[in-house]
Design a protein around this motif. Structure first.
Motif, PDB file in Angstrom:
ATOM      1  N   HIS A 142      -0.952  11.029   8.361  1.00 48.76           N
ATOM      2  CA  HIS A 142      -2.035  11.642   7.591  1.00 48.76           C
ATOM      3  C   HIS A 142      -3.111  12.145   8.537  1.00 48.76           C
ATOM      4  CE1 HIS A 142      -0.813   9.187   3.779  1.00 48.76           C
ATOM      5  NE2 HIS A 142      -0.023  10.226   4.002  1.00 48.76           N
ATOM      6  N   ARG A 143      -3.567  13.342   8.293  1.00 52.34           N
ATOM      7  CA  ARG A 143      -4.394  14.069   9.242  1.00 52.34           C
ATOM      8  C   ARG A 143      -5.808  13.497   9.349  1.00 52.34           C
ATOM      9  NH1 ARG A 143      -2.788  19.297  10.281  1.00 52.34           N
ATOM     10  NH2 ARG A 143      -4.444  19.233  11.855  1.00 52.34           N
ATOM     11  N   THR A 144      -6.387  13.669  10.531  1.00 48.85           N
ATOM     12  CA  THR A 144      -7.788  13.363  10.792  1.00 48.85           C
ATOM     13  C   THR A 144      -8.582  14.656  10.738  1.00 48.85           C
ATOM     14  OG1 THR A 144      -7.315  11.435  12.161  1.00 48.85           O
ATOM     15  CG2 THR A 144      -9.396  12.551  12.562  1.00 48.85           C
ATOM     16  N   PRO A 145      -9.767  14.678  10.109  1.00 51.57           N
ATOM     17  CA  PRO A 145     -10.574  15.900  10.077  1.00 51.57           C
ATOM     18  C   PRO A 145     -10.880  16.408  11.485  1.00 51.57           C
ATOM     19  CG  PRO A 145     -11.467  14.273   8.558  1.00 51.57           C
ATOM     20  CD  PRO A 145     -10.418  13.578   9.374  1.00 51.57           C
ATOM     21  N   THR A 146     -10.411  17.605  11.808  1.00 56.24           N
ATOM     22  CA  THR A 146     -10.541  18.109  13.177  1.00 56.24           C
ATOM     23  C   THR A 146     -11.870  18.795  13.452  1.00 56.24           C
ATOM     24  OG1 THR A 146      -9.399  20.128  12.484  1.00 56.24           O
ATOM     25  CG2 THR A 146      -8.064  18.405  13.478  1.00 56.24           C
ATOM     26  N   GLN A 147     -12.727  18.948  12.429  1.00 56.56           N
ATOM     27  CA  GLN A 147     -14.013  19.581  12.704  1.00 56.56           C
ATOM     28  C   GLN A 147     -14.873  18.745  13.631  1.00 56.56           C
ATOM     29  OE1 GLN A 147     -13.090  18.452   9.709  1.00 56.56           O
ATOM     30  NE2 GLN A 147     -14.797  17.641   8.508  1.00 56.56           N
ATOM     31  N   PHE A 148     -14.602  17.424  13.689  1.00 56.92           N
ATOM     32  CA  PHE A 148     -15.383  16.561  14.571  1.00 56.92           C
ATOM     33  C   PHE A 148     -14.967  16.688  16.035  1.00 56.92           C
ATOM     34  CE2 PHE A 148     -15.458  14.271  10.416  1.00 56.92           C
ATOM     35  CZ  PHE A 148     -16.801  14.475  10.161  1.00 56.92           C
ATOM     36  N   ALA A 195      -5.983  10.915  -3.318  1.00 54.32           N
ATOM     37  CA  ALA A 195      -5.169  10.071  -4.190  1.00 54.32           C
ATOM     38  C   ALA A 195      -3.705  10.078  -3.762  1.00 54.32           C
ATOM     39  CB  ALA A 195      -5.311  10.552  -5.637  1.00 54.32           C
ATOM     40  N   THR A 196      -3.220  11.232  -3.333  1.00 55.84           N
ATOM     41  CA  THR A 196      -1.823  11.326  -2.882  1.00 55.84           C
ATOM     42  C   THR A 196      -1.594  10.505  -1.622  1.00 55.84           C
ATOM     43  OG1 THR A 196      -1.640  13.560  -3.805  1.00 55.84           O
ATOM     44  CG2 THR A 196       0.001  12.912  -2.158  1.00 55.84           C
ATOM     45  N   GLU A 197      -2.525  10.595  -0.669  1.00 55.09           N
ATOM     46  CA  GLU A 197      -2.398   9.814   0.562  1.00 55.09           C
ATOM     47  C   GLU A 197      -2.458   8.323   0.285  1.00 55.09           C
ATOM     48  OE1 GLU A 197      -4.224  12.827   3.981  1.00 55.09           O
ATOM     49  OE2 GLU A 197      -5.586  11.513   2.851  1.00 55.09           O
ATOM     50  N   LEU A 198      -3.334   7.917  -0.626  1.00 54.84           N
ATOM     51  CA  LEU A 198      -3.437   6.491  -0.970  1.00 54.84           C
ATOM     52  C   LEU A 198      -2.149   5.993  -1.619  1.00 54.84           C
ATOM     53  CD1 LEU A 198      -7.086   6.297  -2.354  1.00 54.84           C
ATOM     54  CD2 LEU A 198      -6.234   5.323  -0.214  1.00 54.84           C
ATOM     55  N   GLU A 199      -1.552   6.801  -2.469  1.00 59.75           N
ATOM     56  CA  GLU A 199      -0.304   6.401  -3.119  1.00 59.75           C
ATOM     57  C   GLU A 199       0.820   6.264  -2.103  1.00 59.75           C
ATOM     58  OE1 GLU A 199       2.718   7.925  -6.687  1.00 59.75           O
ATOM     59  OE2 GLU A 199       0.888   9.048  -6.216  1.00 59.75           O
ATOM     60  N   GLU A 200       0.928   7.220  -1.178  1.00 63.71           N
ATOM     61  CA  GLU A 200       1.963   7.159  -0.146  1.00 63.71           C
ATOM     62  C   GLU A 200       1.743   5.962   0.770  1.00 63.71           C
ATOM     63  OE1 GLU A 200       1.671  10.888   1.817  1.00 63.71           O
ATOM     64  OE2 GLU A 200       2.700  12.019   0.239  1.00 63.71           O
ATOM     65  N   ALA A 201       0.476   5.716   1.139  1.00 61.64           N
ATOM     66  CA  ALA A 201       0.168   4.586   2.016  1.00 61.64           C
ATOM     67  C   ALA A 201       0.437   3.264   1.322  1.00 61.64           C
ATOM     68  CB  ALA A 201      -1.288   4.663   2.473  1.00 61.64           C
ATOM     69  N   LEU A 206      -7.073  -0.574  -6.121  1.00 61.08           N
ATOM     70  CA  LEU A 206      -6.392  -1.817  -6.459  1.00 61.08           C
ATOM     71  C   LEU A 206      -4.965  -1.575  -6.934  1.00 61.08           C
ATOM     72  CD1 LEU A 206      -9.280  -3.748  -8.239  1.00 61.08           C
ATOM     73  CD2 LEU A 206      -8.285  -4.256  -6.001  1.00 61.08           C
ATOM     74  N   ALA A 207      -4.690  -0.373  -7.447  1.00 63.08           N
ATOM     75  CA  ALA A 207      -3.332  -0.060  -7.899  1.00 63.08           C
ATOM     76  C   ALA A 207      -2.334  -0.117  -6.744  1.00 63.08           C
ATOM     77  CB  ALA A 207      -3.306   1.314  -8.563  1.00 63.08           C
ATOM     78  N   ARG A 208      -2.827   0.129  -5.533  1.00 63.70           N
ATOM     79  CA  ARG A 208      -1.940   0.077  -4.362  1.00 63.70           C
ATOM     80  C   ARG A 208      -1.433  -1.334  -4.105  1.00 63.70           C
ATOM     81  NH1 ARG A 208      -5.095   1.953   0.651  1.00 63.70           N
ATOM     82  NH2 ARG A 208      -6.673   0.635  -0.300  1.00 63.70           N
TER      83      ARG A 208
END
Length: 262
Positions: free
Chosen positions: A97-103, A126-132, A183-185
């Motif tokens: 999962h990507r890190t914001p590259t603007q920093f 939400a998609t990243e949390l579900e996959e994780a 908590l659903a995770r």
């Protein structure tokens, strides 16, 4: 390369602002837990841990750095619970999962401390949390941390306090642990845990704040509290998510011998 640069810039700015603790013995234990998870699951990633000096319960990852708040470490009941929380962020790293590259541009972190808290956030979609969440279950099943009873009880106790402790459970920079989506995770672990009975002395779902970490505010360094916990004699003494009573230990300053001034 851009993600690595963004990671380095953010970590350096959080250190400068006094939000991130200097590396020390706490990081060493956290890194050991993460290494155990990586090796047991045969993950082809590298990750390190740092501690956020703030109290609200939160975690986030930036690049290959997992950040966990001091308050969250304090209230976790055991090492397996710690491993579960760290696995949640390790899963994001393992899934790429990507890190914001603007920093990666240094001027993006040229902010005052107040602006830093207002503008820099590392919430996952939400998609990243579900996959994780699915990846977390996979990693934990392969890990040496199999006794997740206390971890499940901790999550149940956390879920019961979403209304009572809004500021403690609202993150400054990262992901919230106690809302319905988060908590659903963890339903895999809460469903297998026994019923939460906070009146029982033997069942300690969460510890008070200040139970594990000692802070040196002059140097932004932290260390483990090594004193033995007192025996619990009543249910009200467990104080989950509450502030640990502070007792000052005062000693008389010894006067130096006359020759010591020379």
């Amino acid at each position: 390369m851009w993600e690595r640069q963004a990671e380095e810039n953010v970590v350096a700015r959080l250190e400068k602002g006094g939000l991130l603790a200097a590396p020390g013995p706490v990081d060493e234990l956290l890194n050991t837990v993460v290494s155990n998870l990586i090796v047991s699951a045969n993950l082809n990633v590298d990750a390190r841990c740092r501690v956020l000096l703030t109290t609200p319960l939160e975690t986030f990852s930036i690049g290959h750095t997992i950040v966990i708040s001091r308050g969250l470490i304090d209230v976790l009941p055991d090492e397996t619970s710690l491993a579960l929380v760290l696995t949640g962020e390790l899963s994001h790293i393992a899934l790429g999962h990507r890190t914001p590259t603007q920093f990666a541009f240094r001027n993006r972190t040229m902010l005052t401390d107040a602006e830093l808290l207002a503008r820099i956030h590392f919430e996952r979609t939400a998609t990243e949390l579900e996959e994780a969440g699915k990846k977390t279950i996979e990693i934990m099943r392969l890990s040496p941390y199999q006794k997740t009873t206390n971890a499940g009880l901790f999550l149940k106790a956390l879920g019961l306090r979403t209304v009572a402790l809004p500021r403690l459970l609202f993150p400054n920079l990262g992901n919230q642990l106690a809302n319905a989506r988060a908590l659903a995770r963890w339903v895999e672990f809460t469903s297998s845990a026994p019923e939460l009975q906070e009146s029982q002395l033997e069942q300690v779902a969460a510890l008070p704040l200040g139970s594990r970490i000692k802070v040196d505010p002059w140097r932004d360094q932290i260390s483990w509290i090594k004193t033995r916990p007192l025996e619990i004699l009543a249910a009200r003494e467990k104080m989950p998510f509450e502030i640990t009573p502070l007792f000052l230990y005062l000693t008389r300053l010894a006067r130096p011998a006359p020759n010591e001034h020379k």
